[in-house]
Scaffold this motif. Structure first.
Motif, PDB file in Angstrom:
ATOM      1  N   ALA A  76     -29.008 -15.923 -78.547  1.00  0.00           N
ATOM      2  CA  ALA A  76     -28.397 -17.117 -79.130  1.00  0.00           C
ATOM      3  C   ALA A  76     -27.392 -17.671 -78.122  1.00  0.00           C
ATOM      4  CB  ALA A  76     -27.726 -16.781 -80.458  1.00  0.00           C
ATOM      5  N   ALA A  77     -26.614 -18.657 -78.555  1.00  0.00           N
ATOM      6  CA  ALA A  77     -25.694 -19.323 -77.629  1.00  0.00           C
ATOM      7  C   ALA A  77     -24.723 -18.341 -76.987  1.00  0.00           C
ATOM      8  CB  ALA A  77     -24.931 -20.422 -78.367  1.00  0.00           C
ATOM      9  N   LEU A  78     -24.251 -17.352 -77.745  1.00  0.00           N
ATOM     10  CA  LEU A  78     -23.282 -16.399 -77.210  1.00  0.00           C
ATOM     11  C   LEU A  78     -23.870 -15.604 -76.055  1.00  0.00           C
ATOM     12  CD1 LEU A  78     -20.512 -15.045 -77.427  1.00  0.00           C
ATOM     13  CD2 LEU A  78     -21.520 -13.443 -79.064  1.00  0.00           C
ATOM     14  N   GLU A  79     -25.113 -15.134 -76.209  1.00  0.00           N
ATOM     15  CA  GLU A  79     -25.747 -14.368 -75.131  1.00  0.00           C
ATOM     16  C   GLU A  79     -25.964 -15.230 -73.891  1.00  0.00           C
ATOM     17  OE1 GLU A  79     -26.103 -11.952 -78.580  1.00  0.00           O
ATOM     18  OE2 GLU A  79     -26.681 -14.039 -78.296  1.00  0.00           O
ATOM     19  N   TYR A  80     -26.345 -16.478 -74.103  1.00  0.00           N
ATOM     20  CA  TYR A  80     -26.546 -17.360 -72.946  1.00  0.00           C
ATOM     21  C   TYR A  80     -25.229 -17.627 -72.223  1.00  0.00           C
ATOM     22  CZ  TYR A  80     -31.447 -18.307 -73.924  1.00  0.00           C
ATOM     23  OH  TYR A  80     -32.809 -18.181 -74.092  1.00  0.00           O
ATOM     24  N   ARG A  81     -24.147 -17.763 -72.978  1.00  0.00           N
ATOM     25  CA  ARG A  81     -22.843 -17.954 -72.329  1.00  0.00           C
ATOM     26  C   ARG A  81     -22.461 -16.717 -71.523  1.00  0.00           C
ATOM     27  NH1 ARG A  81     -21.131 -20.510 -77.139  1.00  0.00           N
ATOM     28  NH2 ARG A  81     -20.002 -18.651 -77.796  1.00  0.00           N
ATOM     29  N   ASN A  82     -22.717 -15.538 -72.078  1.00  0.00           N
ATOM     30  CA  ASN A  82     -22.426 -14.305 -71.343  1.00  0.00           C
ATOM     31  C   ASN A  82     -23.296 -14.186 -70.099  1.00  0.00           C
ATOM     32  OD1 ASN A  82     -20.390 -13.168 -73.004  1.00  0.00           O
ATOM     33  ND2 ASN A  82     -21.931 -12.562 -74.497  1.00  0.00           N
ATOM     34  N   MET A  83     -24.541 -14.625 -70.213  1.00  0.00           N
ATOM     35  CA  MET A  83     -25.446 -14.562 -69.077  1.00  0.00           C
ATOM     36  C   MET A  83     -25.004 -15.522 -67.972  1.00  0.00           C
ATOM     37  SD  MET A  83     -29.599 -14.586 -69.240  1.00  0.00           S
ATOM     38  CE  MET A  83     -29.745 -16.323 -69.624  1.00  0.00           C
ATOM     39  N   MET A  84     -24.442 -16.661 -68.367  1.00  0.00           N
ATOM     40  CA  MET A  84     -23.976 -17.636 -67.382  1.00  0.00           C
ATOM     41  C   MET A  84     -22.871 -17.066 -66.501  1.00  0.00           C
ATOM     42  SD  MET A  84     -23.948 -20.982 -69.863  1.00  0.00           S
ATOM     43  CE  MET A  84     -22.917 -21.969 -68.795  1.00  0.00           C
ATOM     44  N   ARG A  85     -22.099 -16.130 -67.027  1.00  0.00           N
ATOM     45  CA  ARG A  85     -20.985 -15.559 -66.264  1.00  0.00           C
ATOM     46  C   ARG A  85     -21.455 -14.669 -65.121  1.00  0.00           C
ATOM     47  NH1 ARG A  85     -17.212 -13.477 -71.311  1.00  0.00           N
ATOM     48  NH2 ARG A  85     -16.850 -15.510 -72.267  1.00  0.00           N
ATOM     49  N   VAL A  86     -22.585 -14.013 -65.305  1.00  0.00           N
ATOM     50  CA  VAL A  86     -23.003 -13.003 -64.333  1.00  0.00           C
ATOM     51  C   VAL A  86     -24.207 -13.416 -63.496  1.00  0.00           C
ATOM     52  CG1 VAL A  86     -22.098 -11.140 -65.769  1.00  0.00           C
ATOM     53  CG2 VAL A  86     -24.479 -11.833 -66.031  1.00  0.00           C
ATOM     54  N   MET A  87     -24.961 -14.416 -63.944  1.00  0.00           N
ATOM     55  CA  MET A  87     -26.219 -14.730 -63.280  1.00  0.00           C
ATOM     56  C   MET A  87     -26.072 -15.133 -61.814  1.00  0.00           C
ATOM     57  SD  MET A  87     -29.355 -14.442 -63.750  1.00  0.00           S
ATOM     58  CE  MET A  87     -29.430 -14.192 -65.510  1.00  0.00           C
ATOM     59  N   PRO A  88     -25.053 -15.911 -61.416  1.00  0.00           N
ATOM     60  CA  PRO A  88     -24.936 -16.225 -59.978  1.00  0.00           C
ATOM     61  C   PRO A  88     -24.833 -14.980 -59.104  1.00  0.00           C
ATOM     62  CG  PRO A  88     -23.548 -17.700 -61.248  1.00  0.00           C
ATOM     63  CD  PRO A  88     -24.055 -16.657 -62.207  1.00  0.00           C
ATOM     64  N   PHE A  89     -24.149 -13.944 -59.598  1.00  0.00           N
ATOM     65  CA  PHE A  89     -24.008 -12.715 -58.818  1.00  0.00           C
ATOM     66  C   PHE A  89     -25.306 -11.910 -58.816  1.00  0.00           C
ATOM     67  CE2 PHE A  89     -19.960 -13.847 -60.807  1.00  0.00           C
ATOM     68  CZ  PHE A  89     -19.185 -14.039 -59.681  1.00  0.00           C
ATOM     69  N   VAL A  90     -26.066 -12.016 -59.902  1.00  0.00           N
ATOM     70  CA  VAL A  90     -27.351 -11.317 -59.975  1.00  0.00           C
ATOM     71  C   VAL A  90     -28.352 -11.939 -59.006  1.00  0.00           C
ATOM     72  CG1 VAL A  90     -29.302 -10.789 -61.487  1.00  0.00           C
ATOM     73  CG2 VAL A  90     -26.973 -10.587 -62.356  1.00  0.00           C
ATOM     74  N   LEU A  91     -28.317 -13.261 -58.884  1.00  0.00           N
ATOM     75  CA  LEU A  91     -29.277 -13.956 -58.026  1.00  0.00           C
ATOM     76  C   LEU A  91     -28.954 -13.816 -56.541  1.00  0.00           C
ATOM     77  CD1 LEU A  91     -29.718 -17.297 -60.022  1.00  0.00           C
ATOM     78  CD2 LEU A  91     -31.345 -15.411 -59.861  1.00  0.00           C
TER      79      LEU A  91
ATOM     80  N   GLY B 132     -28.819 -12.811 -53.080  1.00  0.00           N
ATOM     81  CA  GLY B 132     -29.578 -11.869 -52.265  1.00  0.00           C
ATOM     82  C   GLY B 132     -30.808 -11.303 -52.940  1.00  0.00           C
ATOM     83  N   LEU B 133     -31.164 -11.831 -54.106  1.00  0.00           N
ATOM     84  CA  LEU B 133     -32.309 -11.291 -54.841  1.00  0.00           C
ATOM     85  C   LEU B 133     -33.631 -11.675 -54.187  1.00  0.00           C
ATOM     86  CD1 LEU B 133     -33.197  -9.766 -57.424  1.00  0.00           C
ATOM     87  CD2 LEU B 133     -33.310 -11.982 -58.572  1.00  0.00           C
ATOM     88  N   LEU B 134     -33.688 -12.891 -53.643  1.00  0.00           N
ATOM     89  CA  LEU B 134     -34.924 -13.389 -53.046  1.00  0.00           C
ATOM     90  C   LEU B 134     -34.770 -13.509 -51.538  1.00  0.00           C
ATOM     91  CD1 LEU B 134     -35.638 -16.263 -55.594  1.00  0.00           C
ATOM     92  CD2 LEU B 134     -36.624 -13.977 -55.601  1.00  0.00           C
ATOM     93  N   ASP B 135     -35.773 -13.096 -50.833  1.00  0.00           N
ATOM     94  CA  ASP B 135     -35.783 -13.235 -49.376  1.00  0.00           C
ATOM     95  C   ASP B 135     -36.803 -14.316 -49.030  1.00  0.00           C
ATOM     96  OD1 ASP B 135     -35.426 -12.933 -46.710  1.00  0.00           O
ATOM     97  OD2 ASP B 135     -36.578 -11.072 -46.530  1.00  0.00           O
ATOM     98  N   ASN B 136     -36.391 -15.557 -49.285  1.00  0.00           N
ATOM     99  CA  ASN B 136     -37.350 -16.651 -49.159  1.00  0.00           C
ATOM    100  C   ASN B 136     -36.664 -17.884 -48.569  1.00  0.00           C
ATOM    101  OD1 ASN B 136     -39.559 -18.281 -49.350  1.00  0.00           O
ATOM    102  ND2 ASN B 136     -39.664 -18.309 -51.578  1.00  0.00           N
TER     103      ASN B 136
ATOM    104  N   ASP C 142     -32.571 -18.199 -52.828  1.00  0.00           N
ATOM    105  CA  ASP C 142     -31.608 -17.679 -53.793  1.00  0.00           C
ATOM    106  C   ASP C 142     -30.281 -18.432 -53.716  1.00  0.00           C
ATOM    107  OD1 ASP C 142     -31.123 -16.677 -51.293  1.00  0.00           O
ATOM    108  OD2 ASP C 142     -30.384 -14.738 -51.988  1.00  0.00           O
ATOM    109  N   SER C 143     -29.878 -18.835 -52.507  1.00  0.00           N
ATOM    110  CA  SER C 143     -28.637 -19.609 -52.360  1.00  0.00           C
ATOM    111  C   SER C 143     -28.751 -20.960 -53.059  1.00  0.00           C
ATOM    112  CB  SER C 143     -28.309 -19.820 -50.880  1.00  0.00           C
ATOM    113  OG  SER C 143     -28.114 -18.587 -50.229  1.00  0.00           O
ATOM    114  N   LYS C 144     -29.928 -21.576 -52.948  1.00  0.00           N
ATOM    115  CA  LYS C 144     -30.141 -22.858 -53.624  1.00  0.00           C
ATOM    116  C   LYS C 144     -30.131 -22.683 -55.142  1.00  0.00           C
ATOM    117  CE  LYS C 144     -32.889 -24.704 -49.789  1.00  0.00           C
ATOM    118  NZ  LYS C 144     -34.226 -25.172 -49.359  1.00  0.00           N
ATOM    119  N   LEU C 145     -30.726 -21.582 -55.605  1.00  0.00           N
ATOM    120  CA  LEU C 145     -30.727 -21.309 -57.043  1.00  0.00           C
ATOM    121  C   LEU C 145     -29.313 -21.058 -57.558  1.00  0.00           C
ATOM    122  CD1 LEU C 145     -33.870 -19.013 -57.468  1.00  0.00           C
ATOM    123  CD2 LEU C 145     -33.564 -21.328 -58.348  1.00  0.00           C
ATOM    124  N   ILE C 146     -28.513 -20.353 -56.758  1.00  0.00           N
ATOM    125  CA  ILE C 146     -27.128 -20.096 -57.152  1.00  0.00           C
ATOM    126  C   ILE C 146     -26.353 -21.406 -57.242  1.00  0.00           C
ATOM    127  CG2 ILE C 146     -24.952 -19.059 -56.401  1.00  0.00           C
ATOM    128  CD1 ILE C 146     -26.633 -16.779 -55.196  1.00  0.00           C
ATOM    129  N   GLY C 147     -26.558 -22.282 -56.251  1.00  0.00           N
ATOM    130  CA  GLY C 147     -25.906 -23.588 -56.296  1.00  0.00           C
ATOM    131  C   GLY C 147     -26.312 -24.379 -57.525  1.00  0.00           C
TER     132      GLY C 147
END
Length: 201
Positions: A28-43, A45-49, A53-58
């Motif tokens: 729900a909205a709460l989980e998505y808000r929590n995911m927004m906090r950590v997703m840039p750090f998860v992404l 260096g995740l992709l070597d392409n 990954d830098s563009k996705l983080i931006g």
């Protein structure tokens, strides 16, 4: 990605996705808000392409900035113009992931956000006053979650029992710890709770 999400260390106020995104359909909205906090750090260096990954983080950081702006209680004309520019910039960058989408990112909600949000803000003020996140959170906390922990048979009494038990424990917690430091001891660690909505029951 799931491994990285599960590896994030515990921190007060930060939800840990131990099961990764396996339960995405139940978010729900709460989980998505929590995911927004950590997703840039998860992404990171995740992709070597070639720096994808830098563009996705931006792209993700721009989305977070836009979401934060939608939570404002009011907008000045300059703030609304800057918000519109940010949305257009984000939409231009969104072409980056269009090739990975089955329908080229042609989602009705995305169209509504990009083309109708600004006029709606001008007509009806801040979306913070007319979104449904509060009701979605209450639905998840008092209907969806109790249903999932039931045995799926004759669910109404089970849902009511779960909710009443939770509310009773919250009242007991308030009574015991009223006007006292809000500590909850677990495994020799002190976890601070800012309000009663975070009671671990």
């Amino acid at each position: 990605m799931d491994t990285r999400l599960a590896a994030i260390s515990r921190h007060h106020g930060l939800k840990i996705f131990h099961n990764g995104l396996a339960n995405l359909a139940r978010f729900a909205a709460l989980e998505y808000r929590n995911m927004m906090r950590v997703m840039p750090f998860v992404l990171d260096g995740l992709l070597d392409n070639g720096g994808l990954d830098s563009k996705l983080i931006g792209l993700y950081l721009k989305w977070n900035d836009m979401y934060r702006k939608t939570r404002k209680l009011a907008f000045t004309k300059k703030e609304l113009d800057n918000f519109e520019k940010l949305m257009k910039s984000w939409a231009k960058d969104l072409v980056l992931i269009g090739s990975y989408s089955n329908n080229q990112c042609q989602y009705p909600k995305l169209h509504h956000f990009l083309y109708h949000l600004i006029p709606a803000i001008k007509d009806y003020c801040s979306p913070n006053g007319w979104n449904a996140e509060t009701f979605e959170f209450l639905y998840k906390a008092y209907i969806k979650d109790p249903y999932h922990i039931s045995n799926k048979r004759n669910v109404n009494p089970q849902i009511l029992g779960t909710v009443m038990r939770k509310l009773t424990l919250q009242e007991v917690y308030k009574t015991i710890f009223l006007n006292k430091p809000h500590h909850f001891y677990q495994s020799n660690e002190v976890i601070l709770y800012k309000n009663y909505n975070n009671i671990p029951f």
